[in-house]
Design an enzyme around this catalytic site. Structure first.
Site, PDB file in Angstrom:
ATOM      1  N   GLY A   1      50.281  44.846  35.327  1.00 54.26           N
ATOM      2  CA  GLY A   1      48.953  45.422  35.129  1.00 54.26           C
ATOM      3  C   GLY A   1      48.912  46.810  35.721  1.00 54.26           C
TER       4      GLY A   1
ATOM      5  N   SER B   1      47.859  50.076  38.054  1.00 49.11           N
ATOM      6  CA  SER B   1      47.681  50.285  39.495  1.00 49.11           C
ATOM      7  C   SER B   1      46.220  50.001  39.838  1.00 49.11           C
ATOM      8  CB  SER B   1      48.026  51.736  39.845  1.00 49.11           C
ATOM      9  OG  SER B   1      47.802  51.978  41.214  1.00 49.11           O
ATOM     10  N   GLY B   2      46.009  49.212  40.873  1.00 54.70           N
ATOM     11  CA  GLY B   2      44.649  48.877  41.280  1.00 54.70           C
ATOM     12  C   GLY B   2      44.055  47.694  40.533  1.00 54.70           C
TER      13      GLY B   2
ATOM     14  N   GLY C   1      44.975  44.585  40.789  1.00 57.84           N
ATOM     15  CA  GLY C   1      44.920  43.402  41.648  1.00 57.84           C
ATOM     16  C   GLY C   1      46.188  42.575  41.632  1.00 57.84           C
ATOM     17  N   LYS C   2      47.273  43.121  41.108  1.00 60.77           N
ATOM     18  CA  LYS C   2      48.539  42.373  41.017  1.00 60.77           C
ATOM     19  C   LYS C   2      48.990  41.832  42.363  1.00 60.77           C
ATOM     20  CE  LYS C   2      50.773  45.907  39.475  1.00 60.77           C
ATOM     21  NZ  LYS C   2      49.613  46.806  39.541  1.00 60.77           N
ATOM     22  N   SER C   3      49.118  42.721  43.329  1.00 61.76           N
ATOM     23  CA  SER C   3      49.620  42.321  44.651  1.00 61.76           C
ATOM     24  C   SER C   3      48.664  41.361  45.341  1.00 61.76           C
ATOM     25  CB  SER C   3      49.853  43.550  45.533  1.00 61.76           C
ATOM     26  OG  SER C   3      50.878  44.357  44.996  1.00 61.76           O
TER      27      SER C   3
ATOM     28  N   SER D   1      55.251  47.590  35.815  1.00 62.29           N
ATOM     29  CA  SER D   1      56.175  47.338  34.692  1.00 62.29           C
ATOM     30  C   SER D   1      55.500  47.674  33.363  1.00 62.29           C
ATOM     31  CB  SER D   1      56.696  45.897  34.710  1.00 62.29           C
ATOM     32  OG  SER D   1      55.680  44.951  34.880  1.00 62.29           O
TER      33      SER D   1
END
Length: 198
Positions: free
Chosen positions: A33, A35-36, A38-40, A107
């Site tokens: 997804g 940046s920002g 919420g992946k991490s 990615s």
């Protein structure tokens, strides 16, 4: 470059034995997804729940990986491709160890994600699309990167001057703009249980 003098050395303990010992089916949970998006955050929440459930997992985070094994890479398209290739190979090793691997990487290119899927096989690659509109990601902007990209201070920034190719058929879609973190994590856990990974 391929060295013809290198031969794969088989091991006595198999992937199946390692997975059986851990009582789980190894796979890659590939969080992708903007940046920002919420992946991490979601990946961390999922890993916490896996840990609480007694599962064996490891989280590979985009920023953390660039502090070590991929610290020589930039954010050009070519280096982004190499970044994902390396992560795919690392993830494959973790799967061989019987782990559930969580990867949180932008990615941005479908071809790169397909390459990792081909590396491990359909059954061991679970694409998790963190489907968050760019407007929401920019409002969050936790690292101030969108602001810098808009001001021209960061080049090759995904969603601004570098493309993001959204997954066409992800196994899991998580909408962080509509659900809280607990609900997002439970969406992923429900899939893993339904498909008997855990």
């Amino acid at each position: 470059m391929k060295n013809e003098n290198i031969v794969w050395h088989p091991t006595q303990v198999t992937k199946a034995q390692r997975a059986e010992q851990k009582n789980q089916r190894p796979c890659i949970l590939w969080f992708t997804g903007l940046s920002g998006s919420g992946k991490s955050t979601v990946a961390n929440a999922v890993e916490s729940k896996l840990y609480e459930a007694g599962c064996h997992s490891y989280l590979l985070d985009g920023d953390n990986i660039r502090h070590g094994i991929n610290k020589d890479l930039t954010f050009t398209d070519e280096d982004r491709i190499e970044n994902i290739r390396r992560i795919g190979e690392i993830s494959k090793l973790f799967i061989d160890s019987g782990l559930l691997v969580l990867t949180a990487f932008i990615s941005p290119f479908r071809a790169d994600r397909a390459m990792v899927k081909a590396l491990v096989g359909d059954a061991e690659f679970v694409e998790v699309f963190i489907d968050t509109p760019i407007e929401v990601c920019e409002q969050r902007d936790p690292k101030g990167l969108y602001k810098k990209a808009r001001q021209g201070e960061i080049k090759h920034f995904t969603g601004i001057d570098s493309p993001y190719e959204a997954p066409e058929n992800p196994e899991i879609v998580v909408k962080t703009a509509e659900l809280n973190i607990e609900e997002c994590a439970e969406t992923v856990l429900a899939y893993l249980k339904q498909h008997q990974y855990i």
